[in-house]
Design an enzyme around this catalytic site. Sequence first.
Site, PDB file in Angstrom:
ATOM      1  CG  ASP A 135      26.822  73.967 103.222  1.00  0.00           C
ATOM      2  OD1 ASP A 135      26.391  72.945 103.772  1.00  0.00           O
ATOM      3  OD2 ASP A 135      27.257  74.951 103.856  1.00  0.00           O
ATOM      4  CD  GLU A 185      22.518  71.808 104.081  1.00  0.00           C
ATOM      5  OE1 GLU A 185      22.610  71.019 105.045  1.00  0.00           O
ATOM      6  OE2 GLU A 185      23.375  72.673 103.847  1.00  0.00           O
TER       7      GLU A 185
END
Length: 697
Positions: free
Chosen positions: A336, A373
């Site tokens: 993330d 990401e």
Amino acid sequence: MLMRQPCPDLQFTYQAPYGAHLTEKGVKFSVFSRSATEMRLLLYNKVNDREPAEIIDFDRDTDRWGDIWSLNVPGLEAGQLYHLQASGPFDPANGQRFDASARLIDPFAGALAGTFQKSKDGVIRPPKCVVVDERFDWEGDRHLRHEMSETVIYEMHVRGFTRSRTAKVKCPGTYLGVIEKIPYLKSLGITAVELMPVHEFPIRDIWGNKLKRPNYWGYDPMAFFAPHRGYAHDGTPGAQVNEFKQMVKALHEAGIEVILDVVFNHTCEGNENGPVLSFKGLENQVYYILSEGQHYCNYSGCGNTVNGNHPVVREMIFHCLRHWVHNYHVDGFRFDLASILSRDRHGNLIPNPPMVELIAEDPMLADTKIIAEAWDAAGAYQVGSFGNHRWAEWNGRFRDDVRGFWRGDGGTLGALATRLAGSSDLYQHAGRPPFCSINLVTSHDGFTMNDLVTYKDKHNDANGEDNRDGDNHNISDNYGIEGPTRRKGVVTIRARQIRNMLTTLLLSQGVPMLVSGDEIRRTQKGNNNAYCQDNDVSWFDWRLVERNDDLLRFVSGLIQFRREQPTVRRRDFLTGHPVDGRSIPDVSWYNGKGNPLDWGQHELAMMAYVSAPSRIADPEGIGRDLIMMFNSTGDDREFHLPEISRGVQWNLFVDTAAESPGDIFPNVDGPIAPTNRMIPMPCHSLKVYVSHTAQLS
């Protein structure tokens, strides 16, 4: 002659040098703190105990080695509950925030138990750490090692997948509940589940109150090594460890890999106004990126930023990844806000960041998939440039370009063609293959596929933030009416658009990621930021499996085709030239009249004659050729097959404008293309024809 002796079925277990570990006589506790002046171990008998049954001081002379405090306590067993407590300087101006009264979570804790207890004396009592016995009978389970190019990812939330009453499972909202639904996942055809965060995060707020807006998604880490206790069926402290392993083992038996969404960019301790729960009370200036020595840099958008390129933090992250890979058998990670891993200790983006390179090169992670990401909340956007060929990336450009094209935005024709062909503009220049692109149209963050064609604007009022939260740039449309409707024309266009985008996703070069519930039109009622909606808004509604079985059949058919045909999952980029001894290019582009394409026009007729290289595993050694035709306009059109298609039988595979079951022919045995080579293309539609034979010459 020496004979090779097979190892007994005692699976390899990875033990980090810190945390709490069982020994023959008890438990060894080890923790890093450079600046602490005293360290204490607090032992508890029960989860609900407010005060420790025993406090043991670490001896500075005998229990400290360098910056490591280490203590052996005889007589303790697995299941023992504990906290740490550290004294040291409280000097915020210089990055130190020790609190001698704080009960601290061990950063390497293998499990947590209980919740935050209500405070009457100002002391925050977080969940207790649990001494874990990592032994588990894996029965020979190993990582599945699916090729990245052959992977189909299914992003899902452990709790939300089975929490609804409609799931009709024995253990709703748990790891064991997922096991009960494995037959569904297997029938869908996906090869990997990407689980939203399962490492520990708060269930209640720091004062023990029920959260007004619960952190349903889990992007608020509290203990990176510990599986979330809220997803366990058995409430016994540490039960989540075995239940998580049972889930992974069962998924592997079904041929499904497990990828974890990990959040090494921030913690739930927040900024200077947040609580002291763990890292702050042990070595604040090491674990967080600070500005002017005291203020928390907020590149995560969540109050603080983990100092990932500090050697001590880097070591912790590596131990954590190895822990999940070797003790839990997970097959990969999605990082993330991974661009934060590219920031140095001062927050500056740096080329060739050591953390990113080391993850890619770590031999103990060699069997895993690593996905970034490739952006953060402070403006970094590194899609196409994050790491080397080991790193795949969530391709945000794919999402935006596919949405824009099907919505009918002008100037999107060339962009769509590039995304279909594997995003060579992003990856080829760096020597990275097409499967470095994780293609997505939707994710947990934003509209569901159903809502993408149902709402022009977000409707996040239920989040309690006056609809200010969530992205305003959704590239969505409602096709005339905001929200649900029974108006036939609108219903028809929405159904087509969902099929258009799903077909584009699943037949593009790269690796497709499908969001749980998109295959059955799950809705969040226009909420594009459902992070706090632990209710029917977010949960998988299993009634839709039957209600929208036509779409489920459609998606399953696309996934089946993708897994069978290497044509749409190549390991190298299309060239536009003849390959493998064929006389025609591996990809050609034509307009609706069957002539070479003018890239300035609006609609796209894609003629892709592709055969897979022989090195790609396939029963026939080659893949079939495809003709894909796209009409994103609001007008009906007629497409002409080009001359190059003559002499081959073309069977209809997909027609997004047709009623089910005519919208897809999973066995590629649909109607043969008309002999006059004139193909009617209704507005907002896509058709795919597949060659009857394996390839054209």
